[in-house]
Design an enzyme around this catalytic site. Structure first.
Site, PDB file in Angstrom:
ATOM      1  N   HIS A  50      38.246  18.078  90.797  1.00  0.00           N
ATOM      2  CA  HIS A  50      38.996  19.018  89.976  1.00  0.00           C
ATOM      3  C   HIS A  50      40.226  18.318  89.432  1.00  0.00           C
ATOM      4  CE1 HIS A  50      41.118  22.658  88.756  1.00  0.00           C
ATOM      5  NE2 HIS A  50      39.943  23.254  88.816  1.00  0.00           N
ATOM      6  N   ASP A  75      32.577  25.950  91.704  1.00  0.00           N
ATOM      7  CA  ASP A  75      31.197  26.021  91.227  1.00  0.00           C
ATOM      8  C   ASP A  75      30.172  25.552  92.251  1.00  0.00           C
ATOM      9  OD1 ASP A  75      31.696  26.963  88.583  1.00  0.00           O
ATOM     10  OD2 ASP A  75      32.567  25.015  88.142  1.00  0.00           O
TER      11      ASP A  75
HETATM   12  N1  CMC Z   1      31.399  12.786  91.411  1.00  0.00           N
HETATM   13  C1  CMC Z   1      31.687  11.465  91.511  1.00  0.00           C
HETATM   14  N2  CMC Z   1      32.848  10.901  91.109  1.00  0.00           N
HETATM   15  C2  CMC Z   1      33.749  11.714  90.564  1.00  0.00           C
HETATM   16  C3  CMC Z   1      33.536  13.104  90.435  1.00  0.00           C
HETATM   17  C4  CMC Z   1      32.302  13.634  90.876  1.00  0.00           C
HETATM   18  N3  CMC Z   1      32.031  14.928  90.769  1.00  0.00           N
HETATM   19  N4  CMC Z   1      34.617  13.681  89.867  1.00  0.00           N
HETATM   20  C5  CMC Z   1      35.492  12.692  89.632  1.00  0.00           C
HETATM   21  N5  CMC Z   1      34.976  11.504  90.068  1.00  0.00           N
HETATM   22  C6  CMC Z   1      35.651  10.198  90.044  1.00  0.00           C
HETATM   23  C7  CMC Z   1      35.646   9.626  88.634  1.00  0.00           C
HETATM   24  O1  CMC Z   1      34.519   8.788  88.422  1.00  0.00           O
HETATM   25  C8  CMC Z   1      36.944   8.871  88.600  1.00  0.00           C
HETATM   26  O2  CMC Z   1      36.754   7.635  89.250  1.00  0.00           O
HETATM   27  P1  CMC Z   1      37.610   6.336  88.774  1.00  0.00           P
HETATM   28  O3  CMC Z   1      39.052   6.689  88.956  1.00  0.00           O
HETATM   29  O4  CMC Z   1      37.137   5.246  89.690  1.00  0.00           O
HETATM   30  O5  CMC Z   1      37.236   6.108  87.343  1.00  0.00           O
HETATM   31  C9  CMC Z   1      37.877   9.720  89.477  1.00  0.00           C
HETATM   32  O6  CMC Z   1      37.021  10.431  90.368  1.00  0.00           O
HETATM   33  C10 CMC Z   1      38.722  10.709  88.692  1.00  0.00           C
HETATM   34  O7  CMC Z   1      37.829  11.479  87.898  1.00  0.00           O
HETATM   35  P2  CMC Z   1      38.170  11.992  86.427  1.00  0.00           P
HETATM   36  O8  CMC Z   1      36.901  12.347  85.727  1.00  0.00           O
HETATM   37  O9  CMC Z   1      39.067  11.001  85.760  1.00  0.00           O
HETATM   38  O10 CMC Z   1      39.006  13.310  86.776  1.00  0.00           O
HETATM   39  P3  CMC Z   1      39.313  14.490  85.796  1.00  0.00           P
HETATM   40  O11 CMC Z   1      40.459  15.216  86.356  1.00  0.00           O
HETATM   41  O12 CMC Z   1      39.404  14.007  84.390  1.00  0.00           O
HETATM   42  O13 CMC Z   1      37.973  15.412  85.855  1.00  0.00           O
HETATM   43  C11 CMC Z   1      36.371  16.979  86.608  1.00  0.00           C
HETATM   44  C12 CMC Z   1      37.836  16.522  86.649  1.00  0.00           C
HETATM   45  C13 CMC Z   1      36.244  18.360  87.218  1.00  0.00           C
HETATM   46  C14 CMC Z   1      35.906  17.068  85.143  1.00  0.00           C
HETATM   47  C15 CMC Z   1      35.513  15.941  87.369  1.00  0.00           C
HETATM   48  O14 CMC Z   1      35.904  15.896  88.726  1.00  0.00           O
HETATM   49  C16 CMC Z   1      34.008  16.227  87.274  1.00  0.00           C
HETATM   50  O15 CMC Z   1      33.373  15.778  86.317  1.00  0.00           O
HETATM   51  N6  CMC Z   1      33.419  16.998  88.261  1.00  0.00           N
HETATM   52  C17 CMC Z   1      32.046  17.408  88.186  1.00  0.00           C
HETATM   53  C18 CMC Z   1      31.905  18.610  87.255  1.00  0.00           C
HETATM   54  C19 CMC Z   1      32.438  19.895  87.885  1.00  0.00           C
HETATM   55  O16 CMC Z   1      32.141  20.214  89.030  1.00  0.00           O
HETATM   56  N7  CMC Z   1      33.192  20.669  87.087  1.00  0.00           N
HETATM   57  C20 CMC Z   1      33.750  21.950  87.515  1.00  0.00           C
HETATM   58  C21 CMC Z   1      35.245  21.901  87.625  1.00  0.00           C
HETATM   59  S1  CMC Z   1      35.947  23.271  88.512  1.00  0.00           S
HETATM   60  C22 CMC Z   1      35.661  24.674  87.599  1.00  0.00           C
HETATM   61  C23 CMC Z   1      36.160  24.618  86.199  1.00  0.00           C
HETATM   62  O17 CMC Z   1      37.270  24.215  85.913  1.00  0.00           O
HETATM   63  O18 CMC Z   1      35.397  25.033  85.348  1.00  0.00           O
END
Ligand code: CMC
Length: 430
Positions: free
Chosen positions: A306, A363
């Site tokens: 998140h 989720d």
């Molecule tokens: N599985 C594996 N690695 C992950 C995941 C995951 N679900 N989420 C983040 N990471 C890693 C990512 O690869 C990155 O690694 P590095 O720093 O080595 O490049 C690090 O963690 C930070 O991730 P980010 O994508 O830069 O973080 P963000 O804040 O931009 O994204 C997120 C947040 C929710 C989009 C992301 O965690 C994600 O894609 N999660 C899976 C989708 C999901 O469950 N979404 C629902 C969010 S909660 C409800 C809502 O808001 O709708």
């Protein structure tokens, strides 16, 4: 004395005030930055940018705290109903009995949609995604009430709020009925918000329908847990669209689209699809945790991570308990729940997930509950939208009433070609 932050640029020092939020979080107010220094800030994805001051929802991602108008989510989920929570978010205080009855009355008595709206559903191809349908139909409401869309007219805004709250479940259930070729079921105003939705989803004219109060209660709690989450992608969309003084129907229609993506509200559907794939692939949970950690693999653990929570999402704890309550009653244990539990256990003890502070989010378990309620997977994001609606409305309303109201208009750092002469067709090189 107001704290300030000093910025030194080209030999000159500028001071910017530090604003302290109600729960102690701090922000540098850089609204005068460009005028005083000529500089703008660059922050893709708004990692360090606050877009507004708000009194609706507080969340502390480090401590895993979520408050609706000051009330902890745990208490609201346990003691309130979705309509009462909606009132709280939209109007700022818990309603008295009289206020709640009046709100319920209005929301209940606007639940039917114009009969012509049914024709819209016939215009879509077979089996369209219900998020696309819901957004389109919600947007179309602006054509049915086009003389009552003035965003500065309190009465018109009020009736639009009632219409949206009342009609979204009907629009959502119709989109499901259309996708399976069953007749639309009219709303039943004698029922609660959630029970009415379930009836519109599952009742058929040729058979008696029995209200499942337990299912309705579970759904009500899920809707409460999704009701607001401050400036997420879809809420920021509502605010940005609303900042052009665009009406609430159009703003919410845009928010539904923003919510649809798998990184936001579409994640609940993506979680079930992921669990299904793991199930069909011999339940090798470790393999998928490994894939999620591999940067050369685009696979991510859906329902994990998140932008704000760097600790357990408090909503996911409540949902996990709820999932057990619903699924443990079933005669056969849901295999996908077993996989989810195993996945969670491995991931939260894995160095990669610990280091990156990736925990299950809202989720991760919600899809399993929707599945147990017989709600089809492509409707999961729609359920999220129904839950998030009061939050979108509250945020849109707060923006419209903000004394510092301004159209949202970020700037950019241009990196493209600089001024050059137009090249005629014959002289262009491929
Ligand atoms: N599985 C594996 N690695 C992950 C995941 C995951 N679900 N989420 C983040 N990471 C890693 C990512 O690869 C990155 O690694 P590095 O720093 O080595 O490049 C690090 O963690 C930070 O991730 P980010 O994508 O830069 O973080 P963000 O804040 O931009 O994204 C997120 C947040 C929710 C989009 C992301 O965690 C994600 O894609 N999660 C899976 C989708 C999901 O469950 N979404 C629902 C969010 S909660 C409800 C809502 O808001 O709708």
């Amino acid at each position: 004395m107001t704290e300030t932050v000093k910025l030194t640029y080209q030999g000159k020092t500028y001071e910017f005030p530090v604003l302290e939020g109600a729960c102690g979080e701090k922000a540098v107010d850089i609204s005068t930055l460009r005028n005083t220094t000529g500089l703008i800030t660059l922050d893709p994805g708004f990692m360090s940018t606050g877009s507004c001051q708000s009194q609706i929802t507080y969340l502390d991602g480090e401590k895993g705290i979520l408050l609706y108008r000051g009330y902890p989510i745990e208490q609201v989920a346990e003691k309130s109903s979705f309509l009462e929570t909606s009132y709280l978010l939209i109007y700022g205080e818990l309603p008295t009995q009289e206020q709640l009855d009046e709100f319920k009355y209005h929301v209940t008595h606007h639940s039917m949609v114009h009969e012509s709206i049914k024709n819209l559903y016939d215009g879509f191809p077979n089996n369209p995604h219900p998020m696309a349908v819901c957004s389109a139909v919600v947007g179309s409401l602006a054509t049915f009430y086009q003389n009552e869309l003035d965003v500065r007219n309190e009465r018109e805004v009020e009736i639009t709020i009632h219409r949206l709250m009342a009609k979204l479940p009907t629009i959502a259930a119709y989109s499901y009925k259309k996708s399976i070729g069953q007749p639309f079921q009219y709303p039943d105003n004698t029922l609660s918000y959630s029970a009415n939705f379930l009836k519109m989803m599952f009742c058929v004219p040729c058979e008696p329908y029995e209200i499942d109060e337990d299912a309705a209660k579970v759904l009500d709690v899920l809707l409460i847990l999704h009701a607001d989450h401050e400036q997420n992608c879809s809420t920021s969309t509502v605010r940005l669209v609303g900042s052009s003084m665009c009406n609430l129907f159009a703003s919410v229609s845009s928010a539904i689209y923003a919510l649809w993506g798998p990184l936001h509200g579409g994640a609940n559907q993506a979680v079930i699809e992921m669990l299904q794939i793991i199930h069909e692939d011999g339940r090798d949970v470790k393999k998928y945790v490994q894939k999620a950690k591999d940067h050369n693999d685009s696979f991510r653990l859906m329902g994990f991570g998140h932008r704000v929570y760097k600790n357990f999402d408090p909503r996911s704890r409540i949902i996990k308990k709820l999932a057990h309550k619903v699924l443990d009653k079933k005669p056969n244990r849901e295999p996908l729940l077993e996989i989810a539990l195993e996945l969670e256990e491995i991931a939260i003890n894995d160095a990669y997930f610990i280091e990156k502070k990736l925990y299950p989010n809202v989720d991760f378990y919600s899809g399993l509950i929707y599945k147990a309620l017989n709600i089809p997977e492509n409707m999961f994001p729609v359920m999220f939208a129904m839950g998030r609606l009061p939050g979108w409305i509250a945020q849109w309303k707060e923006l419209q009433e903000d004394k510092q109201f301004k159209i949202g208009r970020p700037r950019q750092v241009y990196m493209g070609a600089t001024n050059r002469d137009y090249v005629p067709m014959g002289k262009r090189q491929g």
